[in-house]
Scaffold this motif. Structure first.
Motif: not given
Length: 285
Positions: A120-121, A135-139, A141-145
């Protein structure tokens, strides 16, 4: 000082004004960008809820420099400028202060998946307030990050990428220092509760409760303040901490410009803040 759109939401401000006036000081709330304001008519100018500064950063920093030449500005303009960009986390780390591991991405540089931490980042701009554009992103959701980071970079903004600290669910700690001394602390719930969502209307301080910090948390906060590029103690400072995976406190942010000091949760804190401002005003006289 406050901001036109923020004054009604600043819970500290009416408490501060009443307390200062009770001490016989002539205190008033003024918008930092008030047209034709003569700052030299004040012995002391104390920054409070200038919560729109990040959206007008160049204008605000110019105002701070100008006002500091007209009166005594607290906190000082040099500290305001240093603290306005969260790249200060790198400076703190360079002094051995434990901080959330942070990678900074600059406009014009590369942005690839391998540059992001695993797990998570959190993606956010280096100049921001109130978790705006964050925002935070789960693994998965890398493209969204990456899209989030590139959107900010395309706006000419430096981006910071951090691991999301899982133990933040145990609460974020905010330690308040007044006149250089520890005053009080609160604990609040996590802000980025939903992954993949940029919500600029989220509650910045959910579930605030008074908190007794541990010795480790106090040491970490004091080490951060000791690393500041300041000649002496600041009028006010707030050190925001969370626990890493090992349970050790790390600095999330250092709030030296316009932090909520949670004075409604600490009568002693209000007394200390009033005394600190009165002392600065006496020095100016």
């Amino acid at each position: 000082m406050t901001a036109r759109a923020a004054a009604a939401y600043d819970a500290d401000l009416p408490l501060i004004l009443d307390a200062l006036r009770a001490e016989g000081l002539a205190a008033e709330a003024v918008d930092w960008d008030a047209e034709a304001e003569r700052w030299d008519r004040f012995d002391l100018a104390v920054i409070r809820s200038t919560w729109d500064y990040a959206e007008r950063i160049d204008e605000f920093l110019t105002w701070a420099d100008t006002t500091a030449h007209a009166t005594r500005l607290w906190n000082p303009a040099s500290v305001v400028r240093w603290n306005s960009d969260k790249r200060y986390l790198s400076a703190l780390a360079g002094h051995g202060v434990p901080v959330v591991p942070t990678r900074f991405l600059e406009p014009g540089g590369s942005t690839h998946e391998e540059e992001l931490p695993t797990g998570d980042i959190v993606v956010k701009p280096a100049v921001s307030a109130g978790s705006r554009d964050t925002a935070r992103y789960e693994p998965g959701q890398t493209a969204d990050a990456l899209r989030h980071a590139r959107l900010l970079l395309d706006q000419g903004r430096t981006v910071m990428v951090q691991p999301y600290l899982r133990r933040v669910v145990e609460g974020e700690r905010a330690l308040v220092f007044l006149g250089g001394d520890f005053s009080h602390a609160i604990c609040k719930g996590p802000v980025l509760t939903e992954a993949g969502v940029i919500d600029n209307l989220r509650v910045a301080h959910p579930g605030v409760t008074p908190y007794d910090p541990t010795e480790a948390e106090l040491r970490t906060a004091r080490s951060a303040l000791a690393a500041l590029p300041a000649a002496g103690p600041l009028l006010f400072a707030r050190v925001d901490l969370a626990l890493d995976d090992s349970g050790d406190p790390v600095v999330m942010e250092l709030e030296l410009i316009e932090p909520n000091l949670f004075l409604a949760h600490s009568p002693q804190g209000l007394e200390r803040f009033t005394a600190a401002v009165a002392a600065k005003a006496a020095e100016a006289g």
